[in-house]
Design a protein around this motif. Sequence first.
Motif, PDB file in Angstrom:
ATOM      1  N   ASP A   1      65.968  -9.283   6.960  1.00 17.28           N
ATOM      2  CA  ASP A   1      67.277  -8.743   6.117  1.00 17.28           C
ATOM      3  C   ASP A   1      66.735  -7.457   5.278  1.00 17.28           C
ATOM      4  O   ASP A   1      65.545  -7.142   5.343  1.00 17.28           O
ATOM      5  CB  ASP A   1      67.539  -9.784   5.223  1.00 17.28           C
ATOM      6  N   ALA A   2      67.687  -6.931   4.484  1.00 20.81           N
ATOM      7  CA  ALA A   2      67.207  -5.762   3.562  1.00 20.81           C
ATOM      8  C   ALA A   2      66.357  -6.067   2.706  1.00 20.81           C
ATOM      9  O   ALA A   2      65.722  -4.996   2.353  1.00 20.81           O
ATOM     10  CB  ALA A   2      68.779  -5.229   3.177  1.00 20.81           C
ATOM     11  N   ASP A   3      66.167  -7.089   2.234  1.00 27.36           N
ATOM     12  CA  ASP A   3      65.198  -7.310   1.023  1.00 27.36           C
ATOM     13  C   ASP A   3      63.769  -7.202   1.600  1.00 27.36           C
ATOM     14  O   ASP A   3      63.044  -6.927   0.674  1.00 27.36           O
ATOM     15  CB  ASP A   3      65.507  -8.730   0.556  1.00 27.36           C
ATOM     16  N   ASP A   4      63.522  -7.549   3.037  1.00 29.62           N
ATOM     17  CA  ASP A   4      62.104  -7.078   3.247  1.00 29.62           C
ATOM     18  C   ASP A   4      61.555  -5.920   3.356  1.00 29.62           C
ATOM     19  O   ASP A   4      60.468  -5.700   3.226  1.00 29.62           O
ATOM     20  CB  ASP A   4      62.308  -7.613   4.885  1.00 29.62           C
ATOM     21  N   ARG A   5      62.581  -4.889   3.237  1.00 28.14           N
ATOM     22  CA  ARG A   5      62.152  -3.487   3.156  1.00 28.14           C
ATOM     23  C   ARG A   5      61.526  -3.050   1.668  1.00 28.14           C
ATOM     24  O   ARG A   5      60.707  -2.110   1.499  1.00 28.14           O
ATOM     25  CB  ARG A   5      63.463  -2.407   3.230  1.00 28.14           C
ATOM     26  N   GLY A   6      61.640  -3.849   0.626  1.00 26.78           N
ATOM     27  CA  GLY A   6      61.150  -3.893  -0.657  1.00 26.78           C
ATOM     28  C   GLY A   6      59.910  -4.634  -0.757  1.00 26.78           C
ATOM     29  O   GLY A   6      59.173  -4.687  -1.821  1.00 26.78           O
ATOM     30  N   ASP A   7      59.287  -5.457   0.206  1.00 22.61           N
ATOM     31  CA  ASP A   7      58.126  -6.161   0.430  1.00 22.61           C
ATOM     32  C   ASP A   7      57.131  -5.454   0.538  1.00 22.61           C
ATOM     33  O   ASP A   7      57.060  -4.832   1.564  1.00 22.61           O
ATOM     34  CB  ASP A   7      58.376  -7.256   1.327  1.00 22.61           C
ATOM     35  N   TRP A   8      55.794  -5.216  -0.493  1.00 23.17           N
ATOM     36  CA  TRP A   8      54.813  -4.458  -0.095  1.00 23.17           C
ATOM     37  C   TRP A   8      54.003  -4.794   1.225  1.00 23.17           C
ATOM     38  O   TRP A   8      53.430  -4.059   1.839  1.00 23.17           O
ATOM     39  CB  TRP A   8      53.736  -4.681  -1.327  1.00 23.17           C
ATOM     40  N   ARG A   9      54.198  -6.020   1.703  1.00 22.68           N
ATOM     41  CA  ARG A   9      53.414  -6.433   2.967  1.00 22.68           C
ATOM     42  C   ARG A   9      54.287  -5.651   4.270  1.00 22.68           C
ATOM     43  O   ARG A   9      53.650  -5.501   5.304  1.00 22.68           O
ATOM     44  CB  ARG A   9      53.415  -7.984   3.328  1.00 22.68           C
ATOM     45  N   PHE A  10      55.393  -4.913   3.983  1.00 24.80           N
ATOM     46  CA  PHE A  10      56.042  -4.005   4.978  1.00 24.80           C
ATOM     47  C   PHE A  10      55.830  -2.674   4.413  1.00 24.80           C
ATOM     48  O   PHE A  10      55.677  -1.746   5.293  1.00 24.80           O
ATOM     49  CB  PHE A  10      57.560  -4.243   5.078  1.00 24.80           C
ATOM     50  N   ALA A  11      55.976  -2.620   3.151  1.00 24.69           N
ATOM     51  CA  ALA A  11      55.790  -1.130   2.722  1.00 24.69           C
ATOM     52  C   ALA A  11      54.603  -1.259   1.915  1.00 24.69           C
ATOM     53  O   ALA A  11      55.060  -1.286   0.390  1.00 24.69           O
ATOM     54  CB  ALA A  11      57.046  -0.559   2.109  1.00 24.69           C
TER      55      ALA A  11
END
Length: 351
Positions: free
Chosen positions: A240-250
């Motif tokens: 979902d969109a919230d995952d974009r703000g997770d440091w494990r993705f970014a």
Amino acid sequence: MTPSFPSASIMALHPDLEALLDMVEIATATGKRPVIHQLTPAQARREFDDASAALDLPPEPLARVEALLLPTRDGQRLDARLYAPRAHGDGPALPVLLHFHSGGFTVGSLDSHAALCSSLAQRAPCAVLSVAYRLAPEHRFPTAAHDAIDALAWLGSHADTLGLDPARIAVGGDSAGGTLAAVLALAARDNPALPQPCLQVLCYAGLGGRTDTDSHRRYGQGYLLDTETIEWFYHQYLRDADDRGDWRFAPLLAPDHRGVAPALLVLAECDPLRDEGHAYARKLADAGVPVTVREYAGMVHEFLRMGNIVADAAQAHEDIADALAQAFGSVPGGPHPHMASLNSAPAASSR
């Protein structure tokens, strides 16, 4: 002294890459080359592996190439491949690079990166453990990050039995694999039970999780990796969109970068991901982390695996191998002079 970084500018593509991109454009326009974001993930994986075999040189012949299975926290097993320049038991324990392949968390394989991993093993010299983390959309975020952490934990507890040195482990990868390597450096800092990497090698890694930088605007179309394809990869991987703000993705969004392993960032000048690489280097430097930046003029995303096209790929392999050798050499006898100096010296660049 704060490291300085090259300013953004547009330079000419390497002529051999320009010829390649012209052929790709013609093949795409005539329907002979599929557009990856218009394929199913299974079709995209076949296309990626086929293209890899055509663009890269054959793998280096090595004394040891060993298939392994690595356990994960949910009971599954990951295929992995160990490359080493000498046979098990022949000489002292080898340092090891834990490597993760590119492919937007959706494509890529052990085979697509066999030439790169064997080249680094031969040149450093060191062992390279290449891990086939689980791919999206079958396995969405944060599965790949969990697989990477589990692989590092397993390597730390099994290095001795493999003839590897658990005190000399580096982490690295290209593109999405570089994202995972950056995640590992952060995770290891926060978890003393994990092996502490002596170097993180981030090759044109996805670090910011967005497609709105200046390099995306400049190079997001017509330079092999298009922004539309990047967004397709993200759509496959993220829940979902919230995952974009997770440091494990970014990893750029992690709240604190102090204390992570020294870093080598390998960037391509004509790459939409270039700017987030420079941003990450600045973030690390501001946190007091030793960092070296190598930006290769006229290169595009994935150029490390284009040995059949550009000689610069081999030079970059040499540069990475040299950084690995220096980092591994710094562990037994104290900090290597080169690595120690990176706290205060301007970040290096090949531009």
